[in-house]
Design a protein around this motif. Structure first.
Motif, PDB file in Angstrom:
ATOM      1  N   VAL A 193     -38.699  65.331  12.309  1.00 45.55           N
ATOM      2  CA  VAL A 193     -37.350  65.109  11.774  1.00 45.55           C
ATOM      3  C   VAL A 193     -36.928  63.650  11.967  1.00 45.55           C
ATOM      4  O   VAL A 193     -36.405  63.006  11.049  1.00 45.55           O
ATOM      5  CB  VAL A 193     -36.340  66.055  12.447  1.00 45.55           C
ATOM      6  CG1 VAL A 193     -34.920  65.716  12.008  1.00 45.55           C
ATOM      7  CG2 VAL A 193     -36.660  67.504  12.106  1.00 45.55           C
ATOM      8  N   LEU A 194     -37.161  63.117  13.167  1.00 42.77           N
ATOM      9  CA  LEU A 194     -36.765  61.737  13.446  1.00 42.77           C
ATOM     10  C   LEU A 194     -37.575  60.744  12.606  1.00 42.77           C
ATOM     11  O   LEU A 194     -37.053  59.713  12.154  1.00 42.77           O
ATOM     12  CB  LEU A 194     -36.944  61.437  14.936  1.00 42.77           C
ATOM     13  CG  LEU A 194     -36.005  62.203  15.879  1.00 42.77           C
ATOM     14  CD1 LEU A 194     -36.386  61.957  17.339  1.00 42.77           C
ATOM     15  CD2 LEU A 194     -34.556  61.804  15.627  1.00 42.77           C
ATOM     16  N   THR A 195     -38.851  61.052  12.388  1.00 34.89           N
ATOM     17  CA  THR A 195     -39.701  60.176  11.579  1.00 34.89           C
ATOM     18  C   THR A 195     -39.230  60.153  10.131  1.00 34.89           C
ATOM     19  O   THR A 195     -39.102  59.083   9.512  1.00 34.89           O
ATOM     20  CB  THR A 195     -41.168  60.632  11.658  1.00 34.89           C
ATOM     21  OG1 THR A 195     -41.609  60.568  13.009  1.00 34.89           O
ATOM     22  CG2 THR A 195     -42.063  59.763  10.797  1.00 34.89           C
ATOM     23  N   VAL A 196     -38.970  61.330   9.585  1.00 37.31           N
ATOM     24  CA  VAL A 196     -38.507  61.407   8.196  1.00 37.31           C
ATOM     25  C   VAL A 196     -37.132  60.755   8.049  1.00 37.31           C
ATOM     26  O   VAL A 196     -36.862  60.046   7.072  1.00 37.31           O
ATOM     27  CB  VAL A 196     -38.481  62.877   7.729  1.00 37.31           C
ATOM     28  CG1 VAL A 196     -37.810  62.999   6.366  1.00 37.31           C
ATOM     29  CG2 VAL A 196     -39.897  63.443   7.677  1.00 37.31           C
ATOM     30  N   GLN A 197     -36.259  60.965   9.038  1.00 37.95           N
ATOM     31  CA  GLN A 197     -34.932  60.342   8.999  1.00 37.95           C
ATOM     32  C   GLN A 197     -35.043  58.816   8.985  1.00 37.95           C
ATOM     33  O   GLN A 197     -34.350  58.132   8.222  1.00 37.95           O
ATOM     34  CB  GLN A 197     -34.118  60.799  10.213  1.00 37.95           C
ATOM     35  CG  GLN A 197     -32.817  60.041  10.452  1.00 37.95           C
ATOM     36  CD  GLN A 197     -31.776  60.320   9.390  1.00 37.95           C
ATOM     37  OE1 GLN A 197     -31.813  61.361   8.741  1.00 37.95           O
ATOM     38  NE2 GLN A 197     -30.857  59.383   9.196  1.00 37.95           N
ATOM     39  N   ALA A 198     -35.930  58.281   9.810  1.00 35.91           N
ATOM     40  CA  ALA A 198     -36.080  56.832   9.899  1.00 35.91           C
ATOM     41  C   ALA A 198     -36.679  56.245   8.624  1.00 35.91           C
ATOM     42  O   ALA A 198     -36.323  55.135   8.219  1.00 35.91           O
ATOM     43  CB  ALA A 198     -36.951  56.475  11.099  1.00 35.91           C
ATOM     44  N   ARG A 199     -37.573  56.968   7.983  1.00 41.41           N
ATOM     45  CA  ARG A 199     -38.277  56.415   6.822  1.00 41.41           C
ATOM     46  C   ARG A 199     -37.579  56.690   5.498  1.00 41.41           C
ATOM     47  O   ARG A 199     -37.742  55.908   4.555  1.00 41.41           O
ATOM     48  CB  ARG A 199     -39.707  56.985   6.777  1.00 41.41           C
ATOM     49  CG  ARG A 199     -40.588  56.478   7.903  1.00 41.41           C
ATOM     50  CD  ARG A 199     -41.954  57.150   7.904  1.00 41.41           C
ATOM     51  NE  ARG A 199     -42.783  56.660   8.999  1.00 41.41           N
ATOM     52  CZ  ARG A 199     -43.933  57.221   9.378  1.00 41.41           C
ATOM     53  NH1 ARG A 199     -44.383  58.307   8.748  1.00 41.41           N
ATOM     54  NH2 ARG A 199     -44.622  56.714  10.383  1.00 41.41           N
ATOM     55  N   THR A 200     -36.817  57.777   5.433  1.00 41.76           N
ATOM     56  CA  THR A 200     -36.194  58.135   4.151  1.00 41.76           C
ATOM     57  C   THR A 200     -34.677  58.225   4.220  1.00 41.76           C
ATOM     58  O   THR A 200     -34.021  58.231   3.176  1.00 41.76           O
ATOM     59  CB  THR A 200     -36.736  59.500   3.653  1.00 41.76           C
ATOM     60  OG1 THR A 200     -36.267  60.539   4.528  1.00 41.76           O
ATOM     61  CG2 THR A 200     -38.254  59.502   3.617  1.00 41.76           C
ATOM     62  N   GLY A 201     -34.122  58.352   5.416  1.00 44.97           N
ATOM     63  CA  GLY A 201     -32.682  58.510   5.548  1.00 44.97           C
ATOM     64  C   GLY A 201     -32.187  59.910   5.227  1.00 44.97           C
ATOM     65  O   GLY A 201     -30.983  60.129   5.156  1.00 44.97           O
ATOM     66  N   HIS A 202     -33.090  60.868   5.062  1.00 38.80           N
ATOM     67  CA  HIS A 202     -32.696  62.234   4.710  1.00 38.80           C
ATOM     68  C   HIS A 202     -33.473  63.202   5.585  1.00 38.80           C
ATOM     69  O   HIS A 202     -34.562  63.683   5.229  1.00 38.80           O
ATOM     70  CB  HIS A 202     -32.972  62.518   3.234  1.00 38.80           C
ATOM     71  CG  HIS A 202     -32.289  63.752   2.723  1.00 38.80           C
ATOM     72  ND1 HIS A 202     -32.991  64.867   2.308  1.00 38.80           N
ATOM     73  CD2 HIS A 202     -30.978  64.069   2.589  1.00 38.80           C
ATOM     74  CE1 HIS A 202     -32.128  65.814   1.928  1.00 38.80           C
ATOM     75  NE2 HIS A 202     -30.899  65.348   2.091  1.00 38.80           N
ATOM     76  N   ALA A 203     -32.919  63.521   6.775  1.00 36.21           N
ATOM     77  CA  ALA A 203     -33.637  64.333   7.768  1.00 36.21           C
ATOM     78  C   ALA A 203     -33.948  65.735   7.268  1.00 36.21           C
ATOM     79  O   ALA A 203     -34.953  66.340   7.663  1.00 36.21           O
ATOM     80  CB  ALA A 203     -32.806  64.413   9.056  1.00 36.21           C
ATOM     81  N   ALA A 204     -33.090  66.279   6.409  1.00 41.01           N
ATOM     82  CA  ALA A 204     -33.281  67.663   5.971  1.00 41.01           C
ATOM     83  C   ALA A 204     -34.602  67.870   5.246  1.00 41.01           C
ATOM     84  O   ALA A 204     -35.144  68.985   5.228  1.00 41.01           O
ATOM     85  CB  ALA A 204     -32.130  68.087   5.068  1.00 41.01           C
ATOM     86  N   THR A 205     -35.166  66.816   4.659  1.00 40.30           N
ATOM     87  CA  THR A 205     -36.453  66.931   3.965  1.00 40.30           C
ATOM     88  C   THR A 205     -37.551  67.408   4.902  1.00 40.30           C
ATOM     89  O   THR A 205     -38.516  68.057   4.467  1.00 40.30           O
ATOM     90  CB  THR A 205     -36.842  65.574   3.347  1.00 40.30           C
ATOM     91  OG1 THR A 205     -35.791  65.129   2.493  1.00 40.30           O
ATOM     92  CG2 THR A 205     -38.132  65.667   2.553  1.00 40.30           C
ATOM     93  N   ALA A 206     -37.399  67.095   6.200  1.00 41.60           N
ATOM     94  CA  ALA A 206     -38.413  67.516   7.167  1.00 41.60           C
ATOM     95  C   ALA A 206     -38.505  69.038   7.246  1.00 41.60           C
ATOM     96  O   ALA A 206     -39.531  69.579   7.690  1.00 41.60           O
ATOM     97  CB  ALA A 206     -38.098  66.939   8.544  1.00 41.60           C
ATOM     98  N   GLY A 207     -37.473  69.749   6.814  1.00 45.03           N
ATOM     99  CA  GLY A 207     -37.521  71.209   6.832  1.00 45.03           C
ATOM    100  C   GLY A 207     -38.647  71.763   5.977  1.00 45.03           C
ATOM    101  O   GLY A 207     -39.274  72.770   6.334  1.00 45.03           O
ATOM    102  N   TYR A 208     -38.926  71.103   4.858  1.00 41.45           N
ATOM    103  CA  TYR A 208     -40.016  71.566   3.999  1.00 41.45           C
ATOM    104  C   TYR A 208     -41.372  71.360   4.688  1.00 41.45           C
ATOM    105  O   TYR A 208     -42.276  72.199   4.573  1.00 41.45           O
ATOM    106  CB  TYR A 208     -39.981  70.832   2.666  1.00 41.45           C
ATOM    107  CG  TYR A 208     -38.721  71.094   1.877  1.00 41.45           C
ATOM    108  CD1 TYR A 208     -38.426  72.364   1.382  1.00 41.45           C
ATOM    109  CD2 TYR A 208     -37.799  70.078   1.638  1.00 41.45           C
ATOM    110  CE1 TYR A 208     -37.267  72.615   0.668  1.00 41.45           C
ATOM    111  CE2 TYR A 208     -36.635  70.316   0.916  1.00 41.45           C
ATOM    112  CZ  TYR A 208     -36.372  71.581   0.440  1.00 41.45           C
ATOM    113  OH  TYR A 208     -35.212  71.823  -0.263  1.00 41.45           O
ATOM    114  N   LEU A 209     -41.511  70.245   5.392  1.00 41.53           N
ATOM    115  CA  LEU A 209     -42.757  70.001   6.120  1.00 41.53           C
ATOM    116  C   LEU A 209     -42.908  70.997   7.258  1.00 41.53           C
ATOM    117  O   LEU A 209     -44.017  71.461   7.543  1.00 41.53           O
ATOM    118  CB  LEU A 209     -42.783  68.568   6.651  1.00 41.53           C
ATOM    119  CG  LEU A 209     -42.880  67.466   5.593  1.00 41.53           C
ATOM    120  CD1 LEU A 209     -42.762  66.089   6.235  1.00 41.53           C
ATOM    121  CD2 LEU A 209     -44.199  67.567   4.829  1.00 41.53           C
TER     122      LEU A 209
END
Length: 428
Positions: free
Chosen positions: A19-35
């Protein structure tokens, strides 16, 4: 314990790091839910397969090490790709994790090979504390690295922990499974209850051995499970599910915890979103998860001392209710310290729930199906968690973090109510 805990630190921390990685790279933490969904959904099939295989192996060391090695490599690759590569490629790598991560739960099923039956209750309490220590260290390491070096590097320590476990796992002196030719008299010690062992001094030894091997099913009305098709693929996948469905207690336990984990799957994403909602940095979400894990550790350690298998059912139901109430209180949390207190209270309730789950599975399962039952039950929970993570990602923008925590709490109440009703139902 060292080998398993190191591996679990990685498994418990990977969701936060993702979640923190996706938030830092894309600015949209919720996308990590799909991963997260892709990372956990294969567990539904791979869990029973791995559990069945380890149940039948007299010396499963090589299989355990190989699974852990593939898991470590896939985790490192996913954290490198998340938010920086096409989503479809990252999803494929996440699926590999789901195919190998059940080894973390499967190690628990090997405890009866090491621990005498009269000490298994304490062992399962300590085993639950191992998961809780990992649940503190995993998200804590991810959040700490993110605060120091940036969110895109949050997974470094998580991968390192998985690699370290590979140095300890080969040292495990695995005993033969209970009931096998290699285990001899140990089969009686690791599967008999204290009362059965006391009675064996007066009973005929041959009769006692036979009762130990089949008593768990006969006495609890689980029913006989044919061994002729044990090697068939259908039995490998569904054998544990049959045991879970036929036993009244196991059925109630499985339905209750699966419903609860449908909500629990969204906790990691929700914690990060909630941190932003109360005015903190996204990395504060990791501290919230650490607070929950700290509470779980205390609850598990208390369970290892005071919880007994005879009290496991009410502890399970009451713990789910308390867990949901603590999560619901997050809707009114005005600051990070208040939110941390609520997460810690939730963990205090969750720790005994997990210890009770392990005890009930061991108490109610046929000895030669324990690994399959553990991984099948875990697979159902992880599958529900995967669905919950996907629903969280899909609904996050619409309902916000407050709506998410209330929905997660409601599912804990639903799990407790359903489990209570099933426990009160007739045996058949």
């Amino acid at each position: 314990m060292t080998a398993a805990t190191l591996l679990r630190v990685s498994a418990e921390g990977v969701a936060t790091a993702l979640v923190l990685t996706v938030q830092a790279r894309t600015g949209h933490a919720a996308t990590a839910g799909y991963l997260q969904t892709a990372m956990t959904l294969p567990y539904v099939v791979s869990g029973p397969v791995i559990g069945n295989a380890l149940d039948r192996m007299a010396r499963p060391r090589r299989a355990v090490v190989a699974l852990a090695a593939v898991y470590a490599a896939a985790t490192g690759l996913l954290l490198t790709m998340a938010g920086a590569s096409p989503l479809v490629l990252a999803l494929c790598v996440a699926a590999v994790i789901g195919c190998t991560e059940p080894v973390v739960v499967a190690l628990t099923s090997l405890l009866p090979r090491f621990v005498p039956a009269d000490r298994l209750s304490r062992a399962y309490g300590l085993e639950a504390s191992s998961y809780n220590v990992a649940a503190i260290a995993g998200p804590g390491l991810a959040a700490g690295v993110a605060s120091f070096a940036g969110g895109q590097y949050a997974g470094g320590a998580i991968v390192a922990s998985a690699v370290l476990s590979l140095f300890a796992l080969p040292l495990l002196p695995f005993a033969a499974p209970p009931g096998s030719a290699d285990s001899g008299a140990t089969a009686v010690q690791t599967t008999a209850t204290p009362a059965e062992r006391d009675r064996s001094a007066a009973d005929d030894p041959v009769e006692t051995v036979a009762e130990v091997g089949k008593g768990a099913m006969a006495e609890r009305d689980i029913g006989e499970v044919a061994e002729d098709g044990r090697s068939g693929l259908a039995d490998v996948i569904t054998g544990g599910l049959v045991v879970l469905a036929r036993g009244r207690v196991l059925r109630a336990l499985t339905v209750a915890t699966t419903l609860a984990w449908l909500g629990f799957g969204g906790v990691a994403v929700t914690a990060v979103l909630l941190a932003g909602h109360i005015g903190a940095a996204p990395s504060a979400g990791g501290r919230l998860l650490v607070a929950m894990a700290a509470g779980s550790l205390l609850g598990s350690l208390a369970s290892s001392r005071w919880l007994t298998p005879g009290h496991a059912e009410p502890v399970l139901i009451g713990g789910l209710v308390a867990f949901g109430a603590a999560l619901a209180a997050l809707a009114a949390a005005p600051s990070v310290p208040w939110a941390m207190a609520a997460f810690c209270a939730a963990g205090l309730a969750e720790g005994p729930v997990f210890a009770a789950t392990l005890m009930l599975r061991q108490r109610e399962s046929p000895p030669d199906r324990l690994g399959q039952v553990n991984t099948t039950g875990g697979s159902l929970k992880i599958g529900a968690s995967a669905l919950g993570a996907a629903l969280t990602a899909a609904c996050a923008d619409a309902v916000g973090p407050v709506g998410l925590v209330l929905a997660i709490a409601a599912l804990q109440f639903a799990g407790a109510a359903t489990g209570w009703l099933l426990l009160r139902s007739p045996t058949r």
